[in-house]
Structure formats: structure tokens, C-alpha cells
Design a protein around this motif. Sequence first.
Motif, mmCIF file in Angstrom:
data_model
loop_
_atom_site.group_PDB
_atom_site.id
_atom_site.type_symbol
_atom_site.label_atom_id
_atom_site.label_comp_id
_atom_site.label_asym_id
_atom_site.label_seq_id
_atom_site.Cartn_x
_atom_site.Cartn_y
_atom_site.Cartn_z
ATOM 1 N N LYS A 165 0.957 -1.078 -0.048
ATOM 2 C CA LYS A 165 0.018 0.004 -0.025
ATOM 3 C C LYS A 165 0.780 1.438 -0.084
ATOM 4 C CE LYS A 165 -3.612 2.113 2.358
ATOM 5 N NZ LYS A 165 -4.641 2.078 3.852
ATOM 6 N N SER A 166 1.911 1.263 0.806
ATOM 7 C CA SER A 166 2.717 2.719 0.891
ATOM 8 C C SER A 166 3.427 2.842 -0.234
ATOM 9 C CB SER A 166 3.540 2.508 2.312
ATOM 10 O OG SER A 166 4.492 1.553 2.160
ATOM 11 N N ARG A 167 4.010 1.712 -0.755
ATOM 12 C CA ARG A 167 4.771 1.884 -1.872
ATOM 13 C C ARG A 167 4.258 1.955 -3.465
ATOM 14 N NH1 ARG A 167 10.289 -1.071 0.148
ATOM 15 N NH2 ARG A 167 10.301 -0.066 2.234
ATOM 16 N N GLY A 168 2.714 1.803 -3.300
ATOM 17 C CA GLY A 168 2.115 1.721 -4.474
ATOM 18 C C GLY A 168 2.445 0.509 -5.480
ATOM 19 N N TYR A 169 2.624 -0.650 -4.821
ATOM 20 C CA TYR A 169 2.995 -1.790 -5.690
ATOM 21 C C TYR A 169 1.723 -2.437 -6.180
ATOM 22 C CZ TYR A 169 7.733 -1.786 -3.981
ATOM 23 O OH TYR A 169 9.014 -1.362 -3.523
ATOM 24 N N PHE A 178 -10.167 15.985 -6.910
ATOM 25 C CA PHE A 178 -11.276 15.590 -7.622
ATOM 26 C C PHE A 178 -11.561 13.989 -7.551
ATOM 27 C CE2 PHE A 178 -13.500 14.195 -11.629
ATOM 28 C CZ PHE A 178 -14.730 14.923 -11.581
ATOM 29 N N ALA A 179 -10.546 13.372 -7.611
ATOM 30 C CA ALA A 179 -10.513 12.006 -7.244
ATOM 31 C C ALA A 179 -11.039 11.621 -5.731
ATOM 32 C CB ALA A 179 -9.166 11.192 -7.489
ATOM 33 N N ASN A 180 -10.552 12.333 -4.756
ATOM 34 C CA ASN A 180 -11.226 12.233 -3.278
ATOM 35 C C ASN A 180 -12.698 12.440 -3.353
ATOM 36 O OD1 ASN A 180 -10.372 12.129 -0.496
ATOM 37 N ND2 ASN A 180 -11.181 13.891 -0.323
ATOM 38 N N LYS A 181 -12.998 13.543 -4.072
ATOM 39 C CA LYS A 181 -14.618 13.734 -3.949
ATOM 40 C C LYS A 181 -15.199 12.819 -4.581
ATOM 41 C CE LYS A 181 -17.451 17.161 -3.492
ATOM 42 N NZ LYS A 181 -17.930 18.008 -2.340
ATOM 43 N N LEU A 182 -14.800 12.131 -5.813
ATOM 44 C CA LEU A 182 -15.680 11.103 -6.276
ATOM 45 C C LEU A 182 -15.579 9.868 -5.337
ATOM 46 C CD1 LEU A 182 -14.556 11.078 -9.904
ATOM 47 C CD2 LEU A 182 -16.794 11.656 -9.134
ATOM 48 N N ARG A 183 -14.616 9.551 -4.668
ATOM 49 C CA ARG A 183 -14.514 8.390 -3.778
ATOM 50 C C ARG A 183 -14.961 8.452 -2.514
ATOM 51 N NH1 ARG A 183 -8.280 7.271 -6.198
ATOM 52 N NH2 ARG A 183 -8.848 5.520 -7.682
ATOM 53 N N SER A 207 4.313 25.703 -9.901
ATOM 54 C CA SER A 207 4.310 24.582 -11.083
ATOM 55 C C SER A 207 2.894 24.218 -11.631
ATOM 56 C CB SER A 207 4.995 23.461 -10.407
ATOM 57 O OG SER A 207 4.936 22.262 -11.452
ATOM 58 N N ALA A 208 2.712 24.456 -12.743
ATOM 59 C CA ALA A 208 1.320 24.191 -13.391
ATOM 60 C C ALA A 208 1.201 22.717 -13.448
ATOM 61 C CB ALA A 208 1.505 24.670 -14.776
ATOM 62 N N TYR A 209 2.300 21.823 -13.262
ATOM 63 C CA TYR A 209 2.065 20.302 -13.454
ATOM 64 C C TYR A 209 1.638 19.945 -11.990
ATOM 65 C CZ TYR A 209 3.725 15.748 -13.000
ATOM 66 O OH TYR A 209 3.589 14.356 -12.542
ATOM 67 N N TYR A 210 2.324 20.724 -10.924
ATOM 68 C CA TYR A 210 2.052 20.459 -9.458
ATOM 69 C C TYR A 210 0.326 20.886 -9.368
ATOM 70 C CZ TYR A 210 1.761 20.675 -4.415
ATOM 71 O OH TYR A 210 1.217 20.501 -3.154
ATOM 72 N N ARG A 211 0.079 21.818 -9.791
ATOM 73 C CA ARG A 211 -1.346 22.368 -9.474
ATOM 74 C C ARG A 211 -2.359 21.272 -10.253
ATOM 75 N NH1 ARG A 211 0.727 27.361 -11.353
ATOM 76 N NH2 ARG A 211 -0.524 27.218 -13.011
ATOM 77 N N SER A 212 -1.805 21.009 -11.387
ATOM 78 C CA SER A 212 -3.000 19.906 -12.181
ATOM 79 C C SER A 212 -3.046 18.795 -11.576
ATOM 80 C CB SER A 212 -2.186 19.803 -13.382
ATOM 81 O OG SER A 212 -3.006 18.698 -14.276
ATOM 82 N N VAL A 213 -2.016 17.954 -10.852
ATOM 83 C CA VAL A 213 -1.899 16.925 -10.120
ATOM 84 C C VAL A 213 -2.595 16.916 -8.901
ATOM 85 C CG1 VAL A 213 -0.706 14.903 -9.200
ATOM 86 C CG2 VAL A 213 0.129 15.969 -11.375
ATOM 87 N N LYS A 214 -2.436 18.124 -8.314
ATOM 88 C CA LYS A 214 -3.282 18.508 -6.902
ATOM 89 C C LYS A 214 -4.631 18.550 -7.466
ATOM 90 C CE LYS A 214 -3.179 22.176 -3.524
ATOM 91 N NZ LYS A 214 -2.626 23.342 -2.859
ATOM 92 N N ALA A 215 -4.921 19.127 -8.441
ATOM 93 C CA ALA A 215 -6.422 19.321 -8.605
ATOM 94 C C ALA A 215 -7.253 17.902 -9.020
ATOM 95 C CB ALA A 215 -6.741 20.125 -9.945
ATOM 96 N N THR A 239 -2.382 9.281 -1.647
ATOM 97 C CA THR A 239 -2.424 10.776 -1.346
ATOM 98 C C THR A 239 -1.398 11.872 -1.928
ATOM 99 O OG1 THR A 239 -1.061 10.734 0.854
ATOM 100 C CG2 THR A 239 -3.253 10.417 0.844
ATOM 101 N N LEU A 240 -1.585 13.060 -2.023
ATOM 102 C CA LEU A 240 -0.516 13.881 -2.386
ATOM 103 C C LEU A 240 0.806 14.008 -1.638
ATOM 104 C CD1 LEU A 240 -0.195 16.026 -4.998
ATOM 105 C CD2 LEU A 240 -1.026 17.796 -3.299
ATOM 106 N N PRO A 241 1.902 13.850 -2.176
ATOM 107 C CA PRO A 241 2.971 14.069 -1.433
ATOM 108 C C PRO A 241 2.987 15.233 -0.441
ATOM 109 C CG PRO A 241 3.714 13.024 -3.366
ATOM 110 C CD PRO A 241 2.246 13.467 -3.698
#
Length: 490
Positions: free
Chosen positions: A63-67, A462-467, A450-458, A377-379
Motif C-alpha cells: 500500500k505505502s509504495r504503490g505496488y 477531484f478523485a477524493n471527491k468522487l471516492r 508549477s502548473a504540473y503540480y497544480r494540475s495533479v493536486k486538482a 495521497t498527494l506527497p
Amino acid sequence: VGFSIAPRLNACGRLADASLAVRLLLAESPGEAQELADQIEKLNNERKDLTQATMQAAEAQIKSRGYQKEATLTLYDPAWHEGVMGLVANKIVEKYHKPTLMLTKNEAGLVKGSGRSSQGFNLFNALKPFEGKSITQFGGHDFACGLSTTEENLNQLRRDFNQSYKAGEKAPEKVQEYDGTISPLDVDLTSVYDLAQAGPFGTDNPQPVFLLDRPQISNFRPMRKGCSFMVGPVRAVDFDHGLNQTVLPYLRQMLVKLASNTFKGKTNVQFRIVDLHYGQSLYAPAARIVDFRGQENLLGFADKYLLFDERNLSQAMNHFGITKEQISLAKDNEDLSQQVVSVLDVPANEAQLNFVLAKPYRQLYLRFQLDQLPGETLPSRGNFGLVWQYFLAHPGLKPNDYMQAAGQLGMDPDSIMFILRVFFTLDFVKMEEDRLLPKPSPTKKSLDDSAYYRSVKAEYAFANKLRTISSDELIRYASGLANGGLQNVN
């Protein structure tokens, strides 16, 4: 013998000295036998405790390492006991349905362990080509192996094992044959005793398995390690399939073995669940949209399984045991009118979700189980600090080399790669040929720059909301009754 005597004798060789078992079997007096049996019983209890603790630690590592996203599992901890590696590997395969290697370090400093597989994937053929490379020593057969390697080769072994699975002709398939169809009204204790005459049962003479079609279930009772319920006049017990009240209406077939059970001096026939098959409920109303987010054992009984992200394709096939032909990609805009569709992964944003929800499906099952996010979770900012300090202490490595520090940093490899990408977009690091180096005197910036960071954060939000929103809220939104979009659903 198989479930009571052999495990105790086997515990001697796993945790102490196999000669204890030999001495017990050759004991010539009750006193000597009792003394040795007490020692072996103590070892067996220790073996059970070690197995349980190691299983919990292995699951935490997955779980912790995403395996859980990997096709195979290669798990390592130098603190694990070598004697239970095979036992835990077998339990991991049973639970996660992935070929598994369990590894630890012995007193001589050698990384050793055991592997287990399941029907459809030949473990010996998959790993034999790596002997003398990422594997030091190796031996085994189709479903089990023993091996040794070095800590330096662990990550290469993990990659080799994954690649061997992907190179196979097909994914492991769970196939359960049965001997005949029965009705609960047709079995009694005489049936159990008559079948026992065909024993003893074992590898070359398996115990008969019977099919119960459309079982009528009542009196469901959860137990500490499973559940029991009545199928007609016969009580059934299950320890392996996570049954609960919610999934019972979708249970269409049961594969069982006949047994007897004595309770309070009374002996009755009993069904032991071997496997379960699900289908559209015969009793519950056929709702157009069904929330299956929390049902690990139910996929949805679909004509097509829908993915938003093509990168989830192999994971969907491996995790759910479905074929590529059964999967449809949302971006292909395939006409699925009046079909039953199961949504497997998380959309990147609300627009993607609304595009799919607007289609005129006959029925829609919502799962949202798979994603391409770098971890659960987001790092945190603390994670970013740890990776930055490690990077400064080890400049000039390849990106994959930094991912190998996952265990040392207490993070999963995908999170480390995500953090490195954010550093790159913030102009903190540069790539020279195939190696990462720090930029001299980088400008101080926030992660949100970072636009990339903001995108993944969003995407995480959104995923957390759905779940996490309630089932009623999700169905209300998916049915087009919510005003203002998903973000206004509380």
C-alpha cells in the motif's frame, strides 16, 4: 494430517531444527512424546504469529509504495523471518492474485526468499532466464520457487519480474472446475459420509466440488474471520471472499464442498465455500446507475468496461481479469447506447466525467477504483524536502536510480518520480544526457508555481471527491439532478 499435524511438524524446520519432528515421531514413551509435542506446539504458535505479523507488514508495504499497480509483487524487508517467506507469499497471491516474491536477509547478509504463483503463470519459466543476472541462485517449479539475490539487484529483479509477466502469452486466470450441480434439499449427512469413501483427498484426488445455482440465502451472520448463512436448510461458511449483506443480491452461483459440523453435540451437513460467481441481481430493482465503489468483489456485470486513461489498461486486465476486447476508452467515443457499462477508473476532471454520464446507457456501474496518481495521497511538503535533500546528496543519477531510494525515504517510487518532475518544472533541476543535476542558484519558488503540480493536486482533490461523497449524492449527481456541478455536492 494436512491441516493439523503436518503444519506443526513443518514449523520445526522453519523456525528451529527439523530433527525435533523426527524425534517426536520416533519417541518410545508417552512422556518423551509429550515433551517434544509441547515444544513443537510452541514453535507452531510462534510460526502463526510470525506469519500474521509478516503478512500485515507485507500488505503495508504494498500500500505505502504503490505496488498494487504492479503486475507482480517483489517484497523485501531484512527484518522478516526466512522461515515464513513461502507461507506469506502464498497468502499474498491468494489475496492479490499476483505472482509474488517474498525476500529477506539472512545472517550471512544474503537476500533470500520464496516465490508463489497461480494458474496460468509459470513462475519457473518466468524467472529462470534471470539466474546469474538479477538472481544469484534459483530453483522451483510452475507455482513455487526459492531464490537468492543481492540488495543491489533488488530493483532490477523487480523490473525483470514485472517484464516477465507482461511478456507472457496471457495473464493468470483463476479457473475453478466442479463435479456436478446439487440442490440444498438433496444433501444430508449421508451424502457427506458417502463422499468420504472416495477419500482420502489430496493433490491427485481432489475433494469433489459442487455448483449451487441461484442460491436462496437467509440468516446471514458475519464472523471474526468470515461469515455464515443458510442456503435453504443447509448452513454455509465462507472465510475467503469478503461476503457482506450488500453483495448478496448479486450472488448467482456458489461452488462448495460438503462437510459436517458439530456444534453443541449436534452434527449437521455444511457447505464450505470454494468460489463465488456474481451476476445482475434477480431481486433488487435494476437501477440505471449503481454505486459499486466500495465492493472489492463486484466488478459490475457489464457489456463494456470503461476507462478514461489508457495507461490503466494493463492494470484493469490484470486486476479484474477482463480482456482487452471488453474494455472501451472514453476518448474513443464508442457508441455504447443501451449497453451495460462499468466505469473502472477516475476521470481527470469534471468535464471528462460529464461527457461519459451524458451517454444513454441502459445501466451504469460506477467504480472509480483505478488511477494514475502518484500514490494514495498527494506527497506532503515534508516528502518534497526529503527527496530534495537526497537529491542534493546524490546528484547526477538517472531518474530510476532515485526511485530505488523509495524504501529508504519511506515513500513509493511513483511519488519520488512525481516530486522530481515538479522540481524539473520549477527549474530546480536539469537533465544532462540521461542524468539529473541541480540548477546553480535556483530562484526560490512555491510548489504552486508549477502548473504540473497544480494540475495533479486538482486531480487528487477531484478523485477524493468522487471516492468519498455519499452514495446518494453520487447517484443524484450522476442522474443529472445536482445543480452547479460536482463541486457543490457536499
